[in-house]
Design a protein around this motif. Structure first.
Motif, PDB file in Angstrom:
ATOM      1  N   SER A  10      21.442  21.586  73.986  1.00  0.00           N
ATOM      2  CA  SER A  10      22.307  20.770  74.438  1.00  0.00           C
ATOM      3  C   SER A  10      22.499  20.903  72.487  1.00  0.00           C
ATOM      4  N   GLU A  11      24.302  20.695  72.092  1.00  0.00           N
ATOM      5  CA  GLU A  11      24.399  21.154  70.769  1.00  0.00           C
ATOM      6  C   GLU A  11      24.831  19.909  70.539  1.00  0.00           C
ATOM      7  N   LYS A  12      24.494  18.772  71.073  1.00  0.00           N
ATOM      8  CA  LYS A  12      25.049  17.491  70.798  1.00  0.00           C
ATOM      9  C   LYS A  12      23.691  17.186  70.382  1.00  0.00           C
ATOM     10  N   ASP A  13      22.789  17.131  71.580  1.00  0.00           N
ATOM     11  CA  ASP A  13      21.142  16.544  71.472  1.00  0.00           C
ATOM     12  C   ASP A  13      21.064  17.265  69.889  1.00  0.00           C
ATOM     13  N   ARG A  14      20.917  18.481  69.595  1.00  0.00           N
ATOM     14  CA  ARG A  14      20.683  18.848  68.874  1.00  0.00           C
ATOM     15  C   ARG A  14      20.928  18.571  67.217  1.00  0.00           C
ATOM     16  N   GLN A  15      22.083  18.112  67.263  1.00  0.00           N
ATOM     17  CA  GLN A  15      22.911  17.114  66.158  1.00  0.00           C
ATOM     18  C   GLN A  15      22.031  16.186  66.247  1.00  0.00           C
ATOM     19  N   ILE A  16      21.854  15.437  67.087  1.00  0.00           N
ATOM     20  CA  ILE A  16      21.214  14.162  67.186  1.00  0.00           C
ATOM     21  C   ILE A  16      20.194  14.431  66.407  1.00  0.00           C
ATOM     22  N   ILE A  17      19.386  15.396  67.349  1.00  0.00           N
ATOM     23  CA  ILE A  17      18.286  15.289  65.838  1.00  0.00           C
ATOM     24  C   ILE A  17      18.420  15.602  64.686  1.00  0.00           C
ATOM     25  N   GLN A  18      19.194  16.361  64.407  1.00  0.00           N
ATOM     26  CA  GLN A  18      19.680  16.836  62.845  1.00  0.00           C
ATOM     27  C   GLN A  18      19.608  15.433  61.921  1.00  0.00           C
ATOM     28  N   SER A  19      21.032  14.717  63.183  1.00  0.00           N
ATOM     29  CA  SER A  19      21.279  13.700  62.045  1.00  0.00           C
ATOM     30  C   SER A  19      19.842  12.706  61.787  1.00  0.00           C
ATOM     31  N   TYR A  20      19.152  12.443  63.214  1.00  0.00           N
ATOM     32  CA  TYR A  20      17.843  11.500  62.498  1.00  0.00           C
ATOM     33  C   TYR A  20      17.294  11.548  61.898  1.00  0.00           C
ATOM     34  N   LEU A  21      16.661  13.411  61.039  1.00  0.00           N
ATOM     35  CA  LEU A  21      16.037  13.478  60.100  1.00  0.00           C
ATOM     36  C   LEU A  21      15.624  13.480  59.075  1.00  0.00           C
ATOM     37  N   LYS A  22      17.951  13.734  59.190  1.00  0.00           N
ATOM     38  CA  LYS A  22      18.136  13.253  57.660  1.00  0.00           C
ATOM     39  C   LYS A  22      18.660  12.099  57.438  1.00  0.00           C
ATOM     40  N   SER A  23      17.697  10.927  57.915  1.00  0.00           N
ATOM     41  CA  SER A  23      17.032   9.929  57.043  1.00  0.00           C
ATOM     42  C   SER A  23      15.947   9.419  57.080  1.00  0.00           C
ATOM     43  N   TYR A  24      15.510  10.256  56.738  1.00  0.00           N
ATOM     44  CA  TYR A  24      13.832  10.910  56.317  1.00  0.00           C
ATOM     45  C   TYR A  24      13.836  11.800  55.068  1.00  0.00           C
ATOM     46  N   ASP A  25      13.489  11.901  53.839  1.00  0.00           N
ATOM     47  CA  ASP A  25      13.395  12.496  52.718  1.00  0.00           C
ATOM     48  C   ASP A  25      12.208  13.451  53.282  1.00  0.00           C
ATOM     49  N   LYS A  26      11.979  14.090  52.843  1.00  0.00           N
ATOM     50  CA  LYS A  26      10.607  15.734  52.957  1.00  0.00           C
ATOM     51  C   LYS A  26      11.367  15.851  54.520  1.00  0.00           C
ATOM     52  N   PHE A  27      12.191  16.605  55.133  1.00  0.00           N
ATOM     53  CA  PHE A  27      12.153  16.898  56.967  1.00  0.00           C
ATOM     54  C   PHE A  27      13.762  17.641  56.611  1.00  0.00           C
ATOM     55  N   VAL A  28      12.903  18.273  56.789  1.00  0.00           N
ATOM     56  CA  VAL A  28      14.086  20.167  56.464  1.00  0.00           C
ATOM     57  C   VAL A  28      14.498  20.777  57.908  1.00  0.00           C
ATOM     58  N   VAL A  29      15.321  20.980  57.964  1.00  0.00           N
ATOM     59  CA  VAL A  29      16.155  21.541  59.796  1.00  0.00           C
ATOM     60  C   VAL A  29      16.025  23.190  58.960  1.00  0.00           C
ATOM     61  N   LYS A  30      14.893  24.321  59.571  1.00  0.00           N
ATOM     62  CA  LYS A  30      14.543  25.206  58.878  1.00  0.00           C
ATOM     63  C   LYS A  30      15.984  26.540  60.280  1.00  0.00           C
ATOM     64  N   SER A  31      15.918  25.590  61.362  1.00  0.00           N
ATOM     65  CA  SER A  31      16.256  26.836  62.278  1.00  0.00           C
ATOM     66  C   SER A  31      16.718  25.156  63.258  1.00  0.00           C
ATOM     67  N   SER A  32      18.017  25.281  64.076  1.00  0.00           N
ATOM     68  CA  SER A  32      18.122  24.377  65.313  1.00  0.00           C
ATOM     69  C   SER A  32      18.884  26.031  66.223  1.00  0.00           C
ATOM     70  N   VAL A  33      18.342  25.830  67.565  1.00  0.00           N
ATOM     71  CA  VAL A  33      18.685  26.191  68.224  1.00  0.00           C
ATOM     72  C   VAL A  33      18.824  26.538  69.513  1.00  0.00           C
ATOM     73  N   SER A  34      19.697  27.236  71.013  1.00  0.00           N
ATOM     74  CA  SER A  34      19.600  27.065  71.868  1.00  0.00           C
ATOM     75  C   SER A  34      18.523  27.067  73.032  1.00  0.00           C
ATOM     76  N   SER A  35      17.573  27.361  72.255  1.00  0.00           N
ATOM     77  CA  SER A  35      17.145  28.500  73.955  1.00  0.00           C
ATOM     78  C   SER A  35      15.271  28.775  73.489  1.00  0.00           C
ATOM     79  N   ILE A  36      14.217  28.490  73.890  1.00  0.00           N
ATOM     80  CA  ILE A  36      13.441  28.919  73.884  1.00  0.00           C
ATOM     81  C   ILE A  36      12.965  30.178  74.032  1.00  0.00           C
ATOM     82  N   GLU A  37      13.919  31.443  74.236  1.00  0.00           N
ATOM     83  CA  GLU A  37      13.571  32.572  73.147  1.00  0.00           C
ATOM     84  C   GLU A  37      13.607  32.581  71.939  1.00  0.00           C
TER      85      GLU A  37
END
Length: 144
Positions: A10-37
């Motif tokens: 879910s793109e929406k759920d990935r965006q929610i996690i990314q927005s939550y992580l932006k609230s904290y310093d030192k947490f950097v999203v290197k990849s946000s993908v839609s499949s396990i593979e």
């Protein structure tokens, strides 16, 4: 810095996690993908400290799913129900969150992560400084 990968269909759920992580310093999203593979391929070829895995595949249980992400030191499962919560800890999951994701609960996971990584840093520094006449300290990810 703590490098993160987010895996969710879910793109929406990935965006929610990314927005939550932006609230904290030192947490950097290197990849946000839609499949396990795609996620497994990324973490195999890049250094990632934390994987937030929110894809529920009917053909994989959490133990099998965790095995695909063995190179990642910390995996956090975020699934729609508590059905796989106990299994996730047998798979060495760091935490298990239930959708819809609650910011307060997510914050508790982040605090646990900080304690975990700070403890790991101190252990490594202690081992490296056993034979030295000096020590280095690492506070909140910064070496002083």
């Amino acid at each position: 810095m703590y490098y993160c990968a987010i895996v969710d269909s879910s793109e929406k759920d990935r965006q929610i996690i990314q927005s939550y992580l932006k609230s904290y310093d030192k947490f950097v999203v290197k990849s946000s993908v839609s499949s396990i593979e795609k996620g497994a391929e990324f973490v195999e070829n890049d250094n990632v400290d934390i994987a937030f895995i929110t894809v529920e595949e009917p053909f994989l249980n959490v133990v099998e799913l965790r095995s695909l992400y063995r190179k990642v030191p910390v995996c956090i499962f975020i699934l729609p129900n508590q059905q796989f919560a106990v299994d996730s800890f047998f798979a060495d999951a760091f935490d298990y969150l239930v959708k819809p994701l609650d910011f307060n609960r997510f914050s508790k996971t982040i605090q646990k992560l900080r304690v975990h990584f700070d403890t790991q840093d101190l252990i490594i520094l202690s081992k490296n400084n056993i034979d030295n006449d000096y020590i280095f300290l690492k506070v909140s990810g910064d070496r002083i």
